[in-house]
Design a protein around this motif. Structure first.
Motif, PDB file in Angstrom:
ATOM      1  N   PRO A   1     -19.810  65.783  -1.070  1.00  0.00           N
ATOM      2  CA  PRO A   1     -19.792  66.984  -1.687  1.00  0.00           C
ATOM      3  C   PRO A   1     -18.541  67.232  -2.652  1.00  0.00           C
ATOM      4  O   PRO A   1     -18.648  67.662  -3.687  1.00  0.00           O
ATOM      5  CB  PRO A   1     -19.784  68.056  -0.633  1.00  0.00           C
ATOM      6  CG  PRO A   1     -20.548  67.546   0.446  1.00  0.00           C
ATOM      7  CD  PRO A   1     -20.194  66.135   0.356  1.00  0.00           C
ATOM      8  N   ALA A   2     -17.412  66.932  -2.084  1.00  0.00           N
ATOM      9  CA  ALA A   2     -16.059  67.411  -2.940  1.00  0.00           C
ATOM     10  C   ALA A   2     -15.175  66.125  -2.670  1.00  0.00           C
ATOM     11  O   ALA A   2     -14.237  65.946  -3.394  1.00  0.00           O
ATOM     12  CB  ALA A   2     -15.681  68.560  -2.566  1.00  0.00           C
ATOM     13  N   ALA A   3     -15.205  65.786  -1.290  1.00  0.00           N
ATOM     14  CA  ALA A   3     -14.114  64.717  -1.104  1.00  0.00           C
ATOM     15  C   ALA A   3     -14.513  63.869   0.039  1.00  0.00           C
ATOM     16  O   ALA A   3     -15.761  64.065   0.659  1.00  0.00           O
ATOM     17  CB  ALA A   3     -12.820  65.265  -0.215  1.00  0.00           C
ATOM     18  N   PRO A   4     -14.146  62.529   0.018  1.00  0.00           N
ATOM     19  CA  PRO A   4     -14.728  61.660   0.876  1.00  0.00           C
ATOM     20  C   PRO A   4     -14.487  62.096   2.333  1.00  0.00           C
ATOM     21  O   PRO A   4     -13.743  62.942   2.707  1.00  0.00           O
ATOM     22  CB  PRO A   4     -13.949  60.099   0.649  1.00  0.00           C
ATOM     23  CG  PRO A   4     -12.709  60.738  -0.168  1.00  0.00           C
ATOM     24  CD  PRO A   4     -12.915  62.090  -0.786  1.00  0.00           C
ATOM     25  N   ALA A   5     -15.263  61.477   3.350  1.00  0.00           N
ATOM     26  CA  ALA A   5     -15.186  61.725   4.576  1.00  0.00           C
ATOM     27  C   ALA A   5     -13.750  61.263   5.249  1.00  0.00           C
ATOM     28  O   ALA A   5     -13.232  60.258   4.590  1.00  0.00           O
ATOM     29  CB  ALA A   5     -16.306  60.839   5.499  1.00  0.00           C
ATOM     30  N   PRO A   6     -13.323  61.874   6.226  1.00  0.00           N
ATOM     31  CA  PRO A   6     -11.885  61.087   6.488  1.00  0.00           C
ATOM     32  C   PRO A   6     -11.587  59.733   6.905  1.00  0.00           C
ATOM     33  O   PRO A   6     -12.707  59.079   7.338  1.00  0.00           O
ATOM     34  CB  PRO A   6     -11.708  62.084   7.903  1.00  0.00           C
ATOM     35  CG  PRO A   6     -12.550  63.261   7.781  1.00  0.00           C
ATOM     36  CD  PRO A   6     -13.890  62.789   7.123  1.00  0.00           C
ATOM     37  N   GLY A   7     -10.656  59.337   6.581  1.00  0.00           N
ATOM     38  CA  GLY A   7     -10.229  57.856   6.906  1.00  0.00           C
ATOM     39  C   GLY A   7     -11.094  56.999   6.160  1.00  0.00           C
ATOM     40  O   GLY A   7     -11.108  55.701   6.527  1.00  0.00           O
ATOM     41  N   GLY A   8     -11.632  57.149   5.167  1.00  0.00           N
ATOM     42  CA  GLY A   8     -12.582  56.584   4.254  1.00  0.00           C
ATOM     43  C   GLY A   8     -13.968  55.812   4.927  1.00  0.00           C
ATOM     44  O   GLY A   8     -14.398  54.749   4.678  1.00  0.00           O
ATOM     45  N   SER A   9     -14.327  56.808   5.991  1.00  0.00           N
ATOM     46  CA  SER A   9     -15.380  56.519   6.895  1.00  0.00           C
ATOM     47  C   SER A   9     -16.687  56.580   6.113  1.00  0.00           C
ATOM     48  O   SER A   9     -17.730  55.952   6.681  1.00  0.00           O
ATOM     49  CB  SER A   9     -15.221  57.305   8.111  1.00  0.00           C
ATOM     50  OG  SER A   9     -15.530  58.717   7.700  1.00  0.00           O
ATOM     51  N   PHE A  10     -16.942  57.306   5.002  1.00  0.00           N
ATOM     52  CA  PHE A  10     -18.161  57.449   4.253  1.00  0.00           C
ATOM     53  C   PHE A  10     -18.803  56.238   3.989  1.00  0.00           C
ATOM     54  O   PHE A  10     -20.021  56.303   4.163  1.00  0.00           O
ATOM     55  CB  PHE A  10     -17.949  58.155   2.909  1.00  0.00           C
ATOM     56  CG  PHE A  10     -19.160  58.650   2.516  1.00  0.00           C
ATOM     57  CD1 PHE A  10     -19.845  59.573   2.794  1.00  0.00           C
ATOM     58  CD2 PHE A  10     -19.704  58.054   1.093  1.00  0.00           C
ATOM     59  CE1 PHE A  10     -21.028  60.023   2.219  1.00  0.00           C
ATOM     60  CE2 PHE A  10     -20.737  58.554   0.586  1.00  0.00           C
ATOM     61  CZ  PHE A  10     -21.553  59.547   1.241  1.00  0.00           C
ATOM     62  N   GLY A  11     -18.173  54.891   3.746  1.00  0.00           N
ATOM     63  CA  GLY A  11     -18.972  53.809   3.750  1.00  0.00           C
ATOM     64  C   GLY A  11     -19.730  53.301   4.826  1.00  0.00           C
ATOM     65  O   GLY A  11     -20.454  52.537   4.922  1.00  0.00           O
ATOM     66  N   ARG A  12     -19.373  53.887   6.246  1.00  0.00           N
ATOM     67  CA  ARG A  12     -20.155  53.821   7.362  1.00  0.00           C
ATOM     68  C   ARG A  12     -21.455  54.671   7.483  1.00  0.00           C
ATOM     69  O   ARG A  12     -22.239  54.315   8.598  1.00  0.00           O
ATOM     70  CB  ARG A  12     -19.168  54.053   8.603  1.00  0.00           C
ATOM     71  CG  ARG A  12     -18.112  52.636   8.624  1.00  0.00           C
ATOM     72  CD  ARG A  12     -17.037  52.997   9.981  1.00  0.00           C
ATOM     73  NE  ARG A  12     -17.717  53.002  11.088  1.00  0.00           N
ATOM     74  CZ  ARG A  12     -16.999  53.408  12.337  1.00  0.00           C
ATOM     75  NH1 ARG A  12     -15.790  53.993  12.389  1.00  0.00           N
ATOM     76  NH2 ARG A  12     -17.679  53.401  13.326  1.00  0.00           N
ATOM     77  N   TYR A  13     -21.225  55.476   6.799  1.00  0.00           N
ATOM     78  CA  TYR A  13     -22.638  56.718   7.075  1.00  0.00           C
ATOM     79  C   TYR A  13     -23.880  55.949   6.864  1.00  0.00           C
ATOM     80  O   TYR A  13     -24.196  55.364   5.644  1.00  0.00           O
ATOM     81  CB  TYR A  13     -22.237  57.745   6.141  1.00  0.00           C
ATOM     82  CG  TYR A  13     -21.319  58.799   6.556  1.00  0.00           C
ATOM     83  CD1 TYR A  13     -20.040  58.500   7.115  1.00  0.00           C
ATOM     84  CD2 TYR A  13     -21.691  60.281   6.456  1.00  0.00           C
ATOM     85  CE1 TYR A  13     -19.175  59.496   7.651  1.00  0.00           C
ATOM     86  CE2 TYR A  13     -20.700  61.130   7.049  1.00  0.00           C
ATOM     87  CZ  TYR A  13     -19.557  60.780   7.442  1.00  0.00           C
ATOM     88  OH  TYR A  13     -18.744  61.604   7.983  1.00  0.00           O
ATOM     89  N   THR A  14     -24.994  56.323   7.761  1.00  0.00           N
ATOM     90  CA  THR A  14     -26.235  56.012   7.393  1.00  0.00           C
ATOM     91  C   THR A  14     -26.818  56.662   6.217  1.00  0.00           C
ATOM     92  O   THR A  14     -26.003  57.772   5.729  1.00  0.00           O
ATOM     93  CB  THR A  14     -27.082  56.115   8.465  1.00  0.00           C
ATOM     94  OG1 THR A  14     -27.183  57.792   8.612  1.00  0.00           O
ATOM     95  CG2 THR A  14     -26.485  55.503   9.824  1.00  0.00           C
ATOM     96  N   TYR A  15     -27.980  56.558   5.578  1.00  0.00           N
ATOM     97  CA  TYR A  15     -28.701  57.145   4.464  1.00  0.00           C
ATOM     98  C   TYR A  15     -28.801  58.554   4.792  1.00  0.00           C
ATOM     99  O   TYR A  15     -28.341  59.534   3.981  1.00  0.00           O
ATOM    100  CB  TYR A  15     -29.723  56.316   4.104  1.00  0.00           C
ATOM    101  CG  TYR A  15     -30.288  57.104   2.638  1.00  0.00           C
ATOM    102  CD1 TYR A  15     -29.586  56.952   1.498  1.00  0.00           C
ATOM    103  CD2 TYR A  15     -31.477  57.656   2.923  1.00  0.00           C
ATOM    104  CE1 TYR A  15     -30.459  57.856   0.467  1.00  0.00           C
ATOM    105  CE2 TYR A  15     -32.155  58.598   1.814  1.00  0.00           C
ATOM    106  CZ  TYR A  15     -31.506  58.501   0.679  1.00  0.00           C
ATOM    107  OH  TYR A  15     -32.003  59.168  -0.564  1.00  0.00           O
ATOM    108  N   ARG A  16     -29.186  58.810   5.897  1.00  0.00           N
ATOM    109  CA  ARG A  16     -29.517  60.199   6.426  1.00  0.00           C
ATOM    110  C   ARG A  16     -28.261  60.942   6.667  1.00  0.00           C
ATOM    111  O   ARG A  16     -28.180  62.185   6.192  1.00  0.00           O
ATOM    112  CB  ARG A  16     -30.504  60.050   7.658  1.00  0.00           C
ATOM    113  CG  ARG A  16     -31.734  59.905   7.398  1.00  0.00           C
ATOM    114  CD  ARG A  16     -32.615  60.095   8.845  1.00  0.00           C
ATOM    115  NE  ARG A  16     -34.077  59.567   8.564  1.00  0.00           N
ATOM    116  CZ  ARG A  16     -35.180  60.371   8.305  1.00  0.00           C
ATOM    117  NH1 ARG A  16     -34.607  61.523   7.659  1.00  0.00           N
ATOM    118  NH2 ARG A  16     -36.317  59.739   8.162  1.00  0.00           N
TER     119      ARG A  16
END
Length: 221
Positions: A70-85
């Motif tokens: 939404p406005a900032a990446p998840a902490p610690g650059g973890s957004f790349g680990r997120y599943t699609y859902r």
């Protein structure tokens, strides 16, 4: 009946569905009106009313094709680990915050986004919850303001950022390479003082029961 919206729903298609629903309703209730069919369809998709479903679809039409933080990446650059859902959940949480006129994405908005993203998943049954009822419960505990435009940047609150960090911790604890919606739910439930945790407790969902259910972490992609 529970229906699931596709990632990019079409308002025209929903209108056609409503007309088809009206024809079916009039077969047994000749006095049924289009508004009745629209309301019933909206409830099936997890929304409290047709205007709320319509607003959601229109917001998606104006948004980028792929869910984004939404406005900032998840902490610690973890957004790349997120599943699609899980990514969808963050995307939907921004919508929920905007609909309530909130300047930040709080735990209750994240919860609604998570349950929205999990629509269609039947396991674990404990979190296959009715989205419309959850919205009503959240709204009963919050002060609703005018909805915010899709162009407004809505950041995560500090509490929500802490929840996202806890989700990373949960995935690492379980040695899961990806971070899914269940890890995010555990991140919420680790703090029973949060409004989101309080809402979940009404459906008997707790950290202990969810963390112990290993089968809950399958099928979240």
């Amino acid at each position: 009946m529970s229906l699931t919206l596709p990632p990019r729903p079409s308002l025209d298609h929903l209108k056609k569905q409503a007309k088809a629903r009206l024809e079916a309703m009039q077969a047994t209730s000749p006095d049924a009106q289009l508004a009745d069919a629209q309301h019933a369809l909206a409830r099936d998709y997890g929304f409290a009313s047709w205007p709320k479903l319509k607003a959601h679809v229109e917001a998606l039409e104006q948004s980028p094709p792929s869910p984004a933080p939404p406005a900032a990446p998840a902490p610690g650059g973890s957004f790349g680990r997120y599943t699609y859902r899980a990514r969808q959940a963050l995307f939907f949480s921004r919508f929920e915050a905007a609909q309530l006129g909130s300047p930040t994405i709080d735990s209750e908005h994240l919860l609604l986004g998570l349950i929205h993203a999990r629509q269609g998943l039947l396991t674990p049954a404990s979190v296959a919850l009715p989205l419309a009822d959850l919205r009503v419960e959240v709204e009963s505990h919050t002060t609703k303001a005018e909805p915010l435009s899709t162009s407004v940047v809505i950041p995560f609150s500090e509490v929500t950022r802490l929840v996202l960090q806890r989700a990373v911790d949960e995935a690492d604890r379980l040695q899961h390479p990806q971070i899914g919606t269940m890890h995010l739910l555990l991140g919420v439930l680790r703090d029973p003082a949060l409004l989101a945790s309080s809402v979940l407790s009404k459906w008997d969902v707790s950290y202990a029961t969810l963390a112990a259910d290993q089968a809950a972490f399958t099928g979240d992609d």
